[in-house]
Write a protein that holds these residues in place. Structure first.
Motif, short mmCIF file in Angstrom:
data_model
loop_
_atom_site.label_atom_id
_atom_site.label_comp_id
_atom_site.label_asym_id
_atom_site.label_seq_id
_atom_site.Cartn_x
_atom_site.Cartn_y
_atom_site.Cartn_z
N UNK A 121 0.85 -1.18 -0.15
CA UNK A 121 -0.02 0.09 -0.07
C UNK A 121 0.84 1.15 -0.03
N UNK A 122 1.59 1.20 0.77
CA UNK A 122 2.82 2.68 0.74
C UNK A 122 3.55 2.52 -0.63
N UNK A 123 3.88 1.66 -1.10
CA UNK A 123 4.74 1.65 -2.30
C UNK A 123 3.56 2.18 -3.46
N UNK A 124 2.38 1.58 -3.38
CA UNK A 124 1.27 2.11 -4.30
C UNK A 124 1.34 3.60 -4.35
N UNK A 125 1.13 4.16 -2.89
CA UNK A 125 0.68 5.70 -2.82
C UNK A 125 1.79 6.17 -3.43
N UNK A 126 2.99 5.82 -3.28
CA UNK A 126 4.22 6.63 -3.52
C UNK A 126 4.50 6.51 -5.16
N UNK A 127 4.20 5.26 -5.78
CA UNK A 127 4.31 5.19 -7.14
C UNK A 127 3.10 5.97 -7.67
N UNK A 128 1.78 6.07 -7.10
CA UNK A 128 0.72 6.83 -7.83
C UNK A 128 1.16 8.38 -7.74
N UNK A 129 1.94 8.74 -6.68
CA UNK A 129 2.55 10.29 -6.72
C UNK A 129 3.57 10.57 -7.88
N UNK A 130 3.76 9.57 -8.43
CA UNK A 130 4.83 9.44 -9.65
C UNK A 130 6.23 9.67 -9.09
N UNK A 131 6.68 9.42 -7.72
CA UNK A 131 8.11 9.36 -7.41
C UNK A 131 8.92 8.28 -7.43
N UNK A 132 8.28 6.93 -8.11
CA UNK A 132 9.09 5.83 -8.39
C UNK A 132 8.24 4.95 -9.04
N UNK A 133 9.11 4.00 -9.75
CA UNK A 133 8.45 2.83 -10.33
C UNK A 133 8.68 1.38 -9.42
N UNK A 134 7.67 0.75 -9.33
CA UNK A 134 7.76 -0.35 -8.58
C UNK A 134 7.77 -1.82 -9.42
N UNK A 135 8.49 -2.74 -9.29
CA UNK A 135 8.23 -4.00 -9.70
C UNK A 135 8.27 -5.09 -8.73
N UNK A 136 7.03 -5.89 -8.70
CA UNK A 136 6.97 -7.10 -8.02
C UNK A 136 7.56 -8.04 -8.60
N UNK A 137 8.63 -8.73 -7.66
CA UNK A 137 9.51 -9.63 -8.05
C UNK A 137 9.25 -10.88 -7.25
N UNK A 138 8.32 -11.69 -7.84
CA UNK A 138 8.05 -12.82 -6.95
C UNK A 138 9.07 -13.84 -6.42
N UNK A 139 9.82 -14.02 -7.68
CA UNK A 139 10.87 -15.20 -7.53
C UNK A 139 11.95 -14.59 -6.75
N UNK A 140 12.16 -13.41 -6.51
CA UNK A 140 13.15 -12.97 -5.60
C UNK A 140 12.74 -12.37 -4.05
N UNK A 141 11.20 -12.63 -4.34
CA UNK A 141 10.78 -11.97 -2.67
C UNK A 141 10.86 -10.62 -2.58
N UNK A 142 10.91 -9.67 -3.44
CA UNK A 142 11.14 -8.34 -3.16
C UNK A 142 10.37 -7.69 -3.92
N UNK A 143 10.40 -6.16 -3.56
CA UNK A 143 9.70 -4.91 -4.53
C UNK A 143 11.00 -4.43 -4.89
N UNK A 144 11.16 -4.31 -6.25
CA UNK A 144 12.39 -3.49 -7.13
C UNK A 144 11.91 -2.28 -7.45
N UNK A 145 12.32 -1.37 -6.61
CA UNK A 145 11.90 0.05 -6.71
C UNK A 145 13.08 1.01 -7.38
N UNK A 146 12.67 1.71 -8.31
CA UNK A 146 13.56 2.77 -9.32
C UNK A 146 12.95 4.23 -8.87
N UNK A 147 13.74 4.92 -8.56
CA UNK A 147 13.58 6.55 -8.19
C UNK A 147 13.28 7.00 -9.60
N UNK A 148 12.26 7.95 -9.64
CA UNK A 148 11.88 8.73 -10.86
C UNK A 148 12.68 10.14 -10.73
N UNK A 149 13.42 10.49 -9.61
CA UNK A 149 13.85 11.87 -9.52
C UNK A 149 15.09 12.05 -10.03
#
Length: 149
Positions: A121-149
């Motif tokens: 939910x936190x990542x969705x809100x920040x992504x929706x504010x266009x601050x980052x990209x988020x990729x759900x990595x099921x095989x790695x057990x993590x969220x892959x996050x890239x700053x858009x700034x």
């Protein structure tokens, strides 16, 4: 990476109030200033969200940060999803585990699935504010996050 670190173009990150760094064999704890600020914001928002839901406090766990070319090559030898032109090479990307969380103080059993949901939910809100990209990595057990700034 080494030139940027020497030139103080990158921010050294370390475990703190909002997040814990996992032992890293294939990355080094440096990010651009904007990416480091984003990581702090995610950690703080996660902490605040847990508090607002009357859930026990936990820190997020950062599992990967900046990767040098040598790190990428070593990782590609045993990780089938690793790619040569990894976004981690640019110090704008980091991974946050959704399988590991660090309880703060005495903690009542909070399920990892509940913590994962709050983090999403936190990542969705920040992504929706266009601050980052988020990729759900099921095989790695993590969220892959890239700053858009």
């Amino acid at each position: 990476a080494e030139k940027a670190i020497r030139g103080s173009e990158l921010t050294h990150i370390k475990s703190g109030r909002n997040y814990q760094l996992a032992p890293m064999g294939h990355s080094i704890p440096y990010l651009t200033e904007n990416a480091a600020d984003l990581l702090d914001k995610i950690g703080q928002n996660f902490f605040d969200s847990l508090d607002s839901k009357n859930m026990c406090s936990h820190k997020i766990v950062v599992t990967s940060v900046l990767r040098t070319d040598a790190d990428v090559e070593r990782l590609m030898r045993h990780n089938s999803v690793a790619v040569k032109n990894s976004a981690h090479r640019y110090a704008t990307t980091f991974d946050i585990s959704y399988r590991q969380f660090v309880p703060i103080g005495l903690s009542v059993n909070t399920s990892k699935s509940e913590l994962k949901k709050v983090l999403a939910e936190v990542l969705r809100d920040i992504r929706d504010d266009k601050e980052c990209y988020v990729k759900y990595e099921q095989s790695q057990g993590c969220f892959h996050i890239t700053s858009r700034q």
